[in-house]
Scaffold this active site. Structure first.
Site, PDB file in Angstrom:
ATOM      1  N   GLN A 168      19.683  -7.536 -37.938  1.00 35.61           N
ATOM      2  CA  GLN A 168      21.458  -5.931 -37.445  1.00 35.61           C
ATOM      3  C   GLN A 168      21.286  -6.097 -36.290  1.00 35.61           C
ATOM      4  O   GLN A 168      21.885  -5.906 -35.606  1.00 35.61           O
ATOM      5  CB  GLN A 168      20.771  -5.842 -38.336  1.00 35.61           C
ATOM      6  CG  GLN A 168      19.642  -4.946 -38.326  1.00 35.61           C
ATOM      7  CD  GLN A 168      18.144  -4.815 -39.147  1.00 35.61           C
ATOM      8  OE1 GLN A 168      18.556  -6.411 -39.822  1.00 35.61           O
ATOM      9  NE2 GLN A 168      18.253  -4.366 -39.272  1.00 35.61           N
ATOM     10  N   SER A 214       3.193 -21.518 -34.026  1.00 31.86           N
ATOM     11  CA  SER A 214       1.425 -21.385 -32.656  1.00 31.86           C
ATOM     12  C   SER A 214       1.494 -22.885 -32.367  1.00 31.86           C
ATOM     13  O   SER A 214       1.712 -23.318 -34.165  1.00 31.86           O
ATOM     14  CB  SER A 214       0.674 -20.811 -32.952  1.00 31.86           C
ATOM     15  OG  SER A 214       0.998 -19.494 -32.188  1.00 31.86           O
ATOM     16  N   GLN A 236      -5.163 -19.858 -32.433  1.00 31.49           N
ATOM     17  CA  GLN A 236      -4.162 -20.140 -32.916  1.00 31.49           C
ATOM     18  C   GLN A 236      -3.896 -19.797 -34.644  1.00 31.49           C
ATOM     19  O   GLN A 236      -3.147 -19.988 -34.147  1.00 31.49           O
ATOM     20  CB  GLN A 236      -3.450 -21.715 -31.870  1.00 31.49           C
ATOM     21  CG  GLN A 236      -3.455 -21.673 -30.767  1.00 31.49           C
ATOM     22  CD  GLN A 236      -3.040 -20.180 -30.087  1.00 31.49           C
ATOM     23  OE1 GLN A 236      -1.500 -20.574 -30.191  1.00 31.49           O
ATOM     24  NE2 GLN A 236      -2.923 -19.017 -30.009  1.00 31.49           N
ATOM     25  N   HIS A 239      -2.516 -16.657 -36.132  1.00 27.92           N
ATOM     26  CA  HIS A 239      -1.012 -16.238 -35.718  1.00 27.92           C
ATOM     27  C   HIS A 239       0.052 -16.571 -37.340  1.00 27.92           C
ATOM     28  O   HIS A 239       0.325 -16.048 -37.807  1.00 27.92           O
ATOM     29  CB  HIS A 239      -0.216 -17.644 -35.289  1.00 27.92           C
ATOM     30  CG  HIS A 239      -0.528 -16.703 -33.112  1.00 27.92           C
ATOM     31  ND1 HIS A 239      -0.445 -15.516 -32.685  1.00 27.92           N
ATOM     32  CD2 HIS A 239      -1.313 -17.235 -32.674  1.00 27.92           C
ATOM     33  CE1 HIS A 239      -0.105 -15.055 -32.130  1.00 27.92           C
ATOM     34  NE2 HIS A 239      -0.464 -16.472 -31.352  1.00 27.92           N
ATOM     35  N   GLU A 304       2.485 -26.860 -27.602  1.00 31.07           N
ATOM     36  CA  GLU A 304       2.649 -25.266 -26.916  1.00 31.07           C
ATOM     37  C   GLU A 304       1.438 -25.483 -25.730  1.00 31.07           C
ATOM     38  O   GLU A 304       1.640 -25.335 -24.862  1.00 31.07           O
ATOM     39  CB  GLU A 304       2.795 -24.497 -27.671  1.00 31.07           C
ATOM     40  CG  GLU A 304       2.658 -23.447 -27.134  1.00 31.07           C
ATOM     41  CD  GLU A 304       3.049 -22.441 -28.393  1.00 31.07           C
ATOM     42  OE1 GLU A 304       2.236 -22.578 -29.738  1.00 31.07           O
ATOM     43  OE2 GLU A 304       3.678 -21.361 -28.042  1.00 31.07           O
ATOM     44  N   HIS A 305       0.604 -25.627 -26.483  1.00 30.95           N
ATOM     45  CA  HIS A 305      -1.330 -25.107 -25.920  1.00 30.95           C
ATOM     46  C   HIS A 305      -1.938 -26.241 -26.013  1.00 30.95           C
ATOM     47  O   HIS A 305      -2.423 -26.840 -26.656  1.00 30.95           O
ATOM     48  CB  HIS A 305      -1.384 -24.164 -26.031  1.00 30.95           C
ATOM     49  CG  HIS A 305      -0.825 -22.984 -26.566  1.00 30.95           C
ATOM     50  ND1 HIS A 305      -0.230 -22.173 -27.581  1.00 30.95           N
ATOM     51  CD2 HIS A 305      -0.522 -21.567 -25.902  1.00 30.95           C
ATOM     52  CE1 HIS A 305       0.159 -21.102 -28.050  1.00 30.95           C
ATOM     53  NE2 HIS A 305      -0.074 -20.538 -26.518  1.00 30.95           N
ATOM     54  N   ASP A 338      -1.965 -15.977 -23.239  1.00 31.18           N
ATOM     55  CA  ASP A 338      -1.317 -14.812 -24.385  1.00 31.18           C
ATOM     56  C   ASP A 338      -1.368 -13.701 -22.860  1.00 31.18           C
ATOM     57  O   ASP A 338      -0.049 -13.168 -23.625  1.00 31.18           O
ATOM     58  CB  ASP A 338      -2.592 -14.825 -24.999  1.00 31.18           C
ATOM     59  CG  ASP A 338      -2.054 -15.832 -26.432  1.00 31.18           C
ATOM     60  OD1 ASP A 338      -2.556 -16.002 -27.124  1.00 31.18           O
ATOM     61  OD2 ASP A 338      -1.048 -17.152 -25.949  1.00 31.18           O
ATOM     62  N   HIS A 397      45.061 -34.790 -10.800  1.00 32.09           N
ATOM     63  CA  HIS A 397      44.313 -34.526  -9.800  1.00 32.09           C
ATOM     64  C   HIS A 397      44.695 -35.115  -8.413  1.00 32.09           C
ATOM     65  O   HIS A 397      44.689 -34.185  -7.491  1.00 32.09           O
ATOM     66  CB  HIS A 397      42.947 -35.309 -10.544  1.00 32.09           C
ATOM     67  CG  HIS A 397      42.649 -34.322 -11.951  1.00 32.09           C
ATOM     68  ND1 HIS A 397      42.721 -33.954 -12.514  1.00 32.09           N
ATOM     69  CD2 HIS A 397      41.162 -34.054 -11.572  1.00 32.09           C
ATOM     70  CE1 HIS A 397      42.227 -33.577 -13.524  1.00 32.09           C
ATOM     71  NE2 HIS A 397      40.957 -33.121 -12.487  1.00 32.09           N
TER      72      HIS A 397
END
Lengths: 414, 414
Positions: A168, A214, A236, A239, A304-305, A338, A397
């Protein structure tokens, strides 16, 4: 990637319809339904923002201030200048950089609090020059947004804050309601409902990225500390049961030592359930022949890492093709990035480091090209332009150029 | 935005399944079905590339070379440097820029040819340093890609070219087939099937943008040439019955003169059917009280192309908040940007100029953040990091830092 079941899709679709048709009333009703809180107002007052400072420790304030300083310092280096060029043919071109006008930050809430998320999303937006930064976050049981989140927001100058979460919240910011004017871009991570909502509205607004679970990938040689490696893998894994934690090393002995460490270190973790599931399903220890091979595999995974716990890690950097953020050496544990060092912690997941980048100032600006030719410049260019337009079958054109030099049209005025 | 009917979705979904399961064989079959051509091979040979030069005029080559030169010159200014910072606390951060590895260019074909599309998509990719640029384009009746497209490709150093179009081309580049290794990003415009296919694969690969119908918005004062304005409106209207062509002016007399010009100029156009439909449905002449109001309306529309035919156009630039490309003064007709000046012609449509930018070198690179702390640096930072991790309830994050300084874990080795 988040799994969007039919049930979730239906639910989020229904929420979208409610917000579009009933605005604030829908937001109030949905907040009561999903967060168990009956809000008096959506907007968080200035007093409430200030009050939050009373509810956090001085140490936390100091830590947030230091993190803010580091994040600003790093991201400031990403700022770009508009440019103009002078063409010898009598023209001028340019690239004008304009910040986005209005951006919405989603900060997840509930039981946990993520002030780092506020800093990491808000600071690049503020540096880019975005004039209207809006923050939304769901209420805790007491009906208020977590004080750490409010404090972080205030620290970086965000004053437009609404107690609102979930899908929402995303739809409110996309379509606008009586209280909340719509935004141009929405950033910030959230649960599967929030993520699906962001995916649905992409195109009507811009979004940062669809955040997947992650990932950490550690390349290590035999001389590294197995306790460090295990701790980083766990940082990690905690997470998300869907998080990935991978070690690639040419040393079987190191791999075995890390396995032992993982078992030992997990005993004492509160989030053991989560880490165990993550490691069971997405945890890997891969033994390679060479270090070279480890980099090859890492590039294919595009983590990602990426932690490089190797001798002289800088010398190996040219081998890294795909990674969101690289942590070099034994004293750059991933949590440093982080929270503190200054680089952004919103990073590409699910292999998208092959083509996506960390969140940056660039995510909060847009370019506009400029073209300004003189009559002489266009005259010199006209033959080539008309030929190309003609070749592509675009007659109007061509005529738009030629008509500017035709006797009966070149000087017309009303 | 393109309208994706159920029929189109089913068709494209079926094509996706065919390509995923049958690879090259599916591509051959679908090319025969949709392009009416039985290909002998997908890959265009070097000889065929060279042969194309015989089939284009020297004048065209000169025009393409000049356009290439201008486009390169402009886009070269977008190149960015990687950076490193030295932190006083004993650390180093960085932002490493890496070109995407492999990019696919889609160039529409069939009856028309679009060498400008090759240049506009290929040059930023080449400048960014993308090593593998792949080009696909559907065959003409004679089974070959249009020579103008091949010539433009060769001019900018693209040697990996496949005779392949449609949604099947997009899926081939996304999933890879026996002949065509998959890519990381797909750029280039196409018909509704191509556009839907791009939308479907976004996330598995990156794409440039979902191109909507062309738009031109002209802000003009009373002193402007109505013939120029009409010609420019028509130059966009000729693209697509869904194209938008809008004039906003404080001068009713100018508006009326432009209406007359539009009627007159359209008589002679081959693509009159298209321009008439576009102008009927999406054409507007809006008379405002002031020039200020015109800019306000323009920003709300956020046009793909914005022409400022006003006195001292540069002085009005600060009023422009949202536009893909701005053309200033009476001698910067929009086709100048499409073909020649150097700015990119792939621009945000459908109001997305509020948050999207023209195609640029940035679309072909990715950033990787770097973090490299010394032991001393981490020691100085540890209190703040551990506090923040603790506040966010992430215990293993905290431990990954603290363990590096605990007696029993700080010096472990295998």
């Amino acid at each position: 990637m988040a799994l969007f079941t039919e049930e979730i899709k239906d639910s989020v679709g229904e929420i979208e319809r409610m917000v579009q048709s009933r605005g604030d009333a829908a937001l109030m009703a949905l907040t009561e339904k999903f967060d168990g809180v009956k809000l008096e107002s959506l907007k968080v007052s200035e007093e409430a923002m200030d009050e939050a400072f009373v509810n956090v420790s001085t140490d936390l304030l100091i830590a947030l201030e230091k993190a803010k300083e580091n994040i600003e310092k790093y991201h400031r280096k990403q700022l770009r200048e508009s440019f103009f060029t002078r063409e010898e043919n009598g023209g001028m071109l340019g690239q004008m950089i304009t910040p986005l006008k209005r951006v919405g930050l989603y900060v997840p809430g509930g039981t946990a609090a993520y002030p780092s998320s506020v800093l990491m999303n808000g600071i690049p937006a503020a540096l880019a020059g975005v004039k209207e930064i809006v923050l939304i976050s769901p209420p805790q049981q007491d009906g208020k947004i977590h004080p750490g989140v409010l404090v972080a927001a205030k620290l970086i100058g965000i004053t437009e804050v609404y107690t609102l979460g979930g899908a929402q919240g995303i739809f409110a910011m996309t379509y606008g309601t009586e209280s909340i004017p719509k935004v141009d871009k929405i950033v910030g991570p959230g649960n599967v409902y929030v993520t699906l909502a962001k995916k649905m509205v992409y195109g009507q607004v811009d979004i940062d990225m669809i955040a997947g679970p992650s990932e950490i990938l550690i390349i290590a040689d035999k001389d590294q500390n197995p306790a460090f490696i295990a701790a980083d893998l766990l940082s990690q894994a905690e997470h998300d049961p869907l998080a990935s934690a991978i070690l690639i090393t040419p040393s079987k002995a190191l791999g075995e030592a890390v396995l032992k460490e993982l078992e030992q270190q997990q005993q004492n973790l509160q989030r053991k359930d989560i880490t165990q599931t993550a490691l069971e399903n997405q945890g890997k220890i891969i033994i390679t022949e060479t270090l070279e091979e480890a980099f090859h595999l890492s590039n294919r995974f595009a983590p990602e890492h990426l932690e490089l716990l190797v001798e002289d890690p800088m010398s190996h950097l040219p081998k890294v093709e795909n990674a969101g953020c690289v942590f070099l050496g034994p004293y750059s544990p991933e949590p440093l990035g982080d929270y503190y060092a200054g680089t952004n912690h919103t990073l590409p997941t699910s292999g998208s480091a092959k083509y996506f980048s960390p969140l940056s100032v660039d995510d909060f600006i847009k370019n506009t090209s400029l073209v300004y030719y003189t009559k002489e410049g266009l005259q010199r260019a006209r033959k080539d332009i008309e030929l190309l337009a003609d070749y592509e079958g675009l007659e109007a054109h061509k005529k738009a150029v030629s008509l500017r030099f035709e006797e009966d049209t070149e000087d017309r005025k009303i």
